[in-house]
Design an enzyme around this catalytic site. Sequence first.
Site, PDB file in Angstrom:
ATOM      1  N   ALA A 231       0.748  -1.022  -0.033  1.00  0.00           N
ATOM      2  CA  ALA A 231      -0.013  -0.155   0.047  1.00  0.00           C
ATOM      3  C   ALA A 231       0.802   1.187   0.180  1.00  0.00           C
ATOM      4  O   ALA A 231       2.015   1.131   0.566  1.00  0.00           O
ATOM      5  CB  ALA A 231      -0.816   0.093   1.145  1.00  0.00           C
ATOM      6  N   VAL A 238       4.087   0.797   2.564  1.00  0.00           N
ATOM      7  CA  VAL A 238       4.336  -0.492   3.142  1.00  0.00           C
ATOM      8  C   VAL A 238       4.916  -1.780   2.343  1.00  0.00           C
ATOM      9  O   VAL A 238       4.295  -1.836   1.266  1.00  0.00           O
ATOM     10  CB  VAL A 238       2.982  -0.836   3.930  1.00  0.00           C
ATOM     11  N   ASP A 390      -7.890   5.280  16.730  1.00  0.00           N
ATOM     12  CA  ASP A 390      -8.527   5.393  15.400  1.00  0.00           C
ATOM     13  C   ASP A 390      -9.063   4.010  14.669  1.00  0.00           C
ATOM     14  O   ASP A 390      -8.620   3.410  14.038  1.00  0.00           O
ATOM     15  CB  ASP A 390      -7.188   5.789  14.387  1.00  0.00           C
TER      16      ASP A 390
END
Length: 478
Positions: A231, A238, A390
């Site tokens: 990603a 990543v 989050d």
Amino acid sequence: MHYLWTALQLIGIGLLIYFVSGRLIGTKLNFIKKVLSATLSVVFTTFVYWYSYLRHTDFPKEDMIQEVTNISTLVWIGSMLLIAMLFYLILELFDPIKLGERGERLTGNRNIITRLRGSWRRQRRLSQVFRIAFRQGIGRTLSYKRTYENDRFLASILRKTLEDCGGIFIKFGQVLSTRKDILPSAYILELSKLQQFVKPMTTEQIHEQLSENLSQPLEDIFKYFDDEPLAAGSIGQVHRAQLKANGDEVIVKILRPEVVSVMNQDLDILLHFANWLSEESSWAENLGIFQLAKGFADNLREEINFEIEARNMEQITNSLGKNKKIVKIPKIYKEYSNRMILVIEFIQGVSIKDSALLLKQHKIEEKELLRSIYFTFLHQLLVAGVFHADPHPGNIYVLEETGQACFLDFGAVGRIGPIQQQGLRTMFIGIERNDPKVVLEGVKKLVQDDKINHEENLLQANFCRRTCSISFYHYAEA
């Protein structure tokens, strides 16, 4: 020869002034400013002494030079010292350098030229943001009253403005689109249309970042490293890899090299824009646009430092205690991690929103999984005082091997003190007993007036109430 000897003496005195003034003002000072202050003090005091005394005498040049170096030496050097500190304070007043808690510079600029250039770029970018906003028609909306149709129109203008500004502004809009607890549905629907396409780093950039920030060569640490990112985002990307030492499958998060300077500049501009919007528009103030932007900026500044994320993961892991079997936290490989690189355990799983089939394979009921996640959050809030801030579906995975829940991405972590924890516990007891008085007592503790940290406590209390309301909503659904 006399001139040379005098020059050497003045240089020696200048060095003395440099070191002594630095010790008196502080040790973490700007080198150029200290040198400039010492030089100006020597030149200024020498000129004043010559102008006020020596030029009126009939000394031969040789005797005059000797007079300069001998007369009232103590008073002269003392005057130089005071003048040097005064010059430094003046330079610092007009061109301050911010220092962190440990004395580190909070700006990457090294001299006044680069700082002026950075200031010019910032002003140009700020002007660009305002031009985009007014071109989209935000000026016409400042006096609008809150109605459903106006909200739809305002949301459309806000989305177009953020989209045209790009970068951090798009990311801010994406974060706003997840805040269903405080924003009207018209804004959520419109801001959900924001998409950000980020070009991945090149292979050369990736390897350059790794070579600069790893303590050993890449081939000595990883058995293999996949150059294709799993990603890519605006902050970093990543990659999947395998450690050479023990064969563990890992995820390597790499921060973009220019992200810190770019992010800080754009965040500063975003805060200025949000503050202006709140001052000029009642609807922006009612929606709390500036408070949302400030919270977003604070969280993002933590996200661009992987050392903070590693510390957050460690604190959450320790806070779980005996509950580690209920929810998994990926392992951190601290020996390979730093501010720019984070190496963590590879997690084989799927997002919780796509986990129905996986749960069925492991014969785990969805209610049971949600109950374990809910229980873990209550433990973090009411016992540990530190919690994952989050928890959207992209950050909660279900492991393919066991069906266990796993938390990811600890860039944002919330903390609450003992008084707020007590308030939450009291509020929950009041809800359980259906007693408004007990609930009110708990809310009072959440927003208790602390003269030192009043604003911070209010923000924490509001966040805790939103987190709890969201948790109760999902638990009720389950």
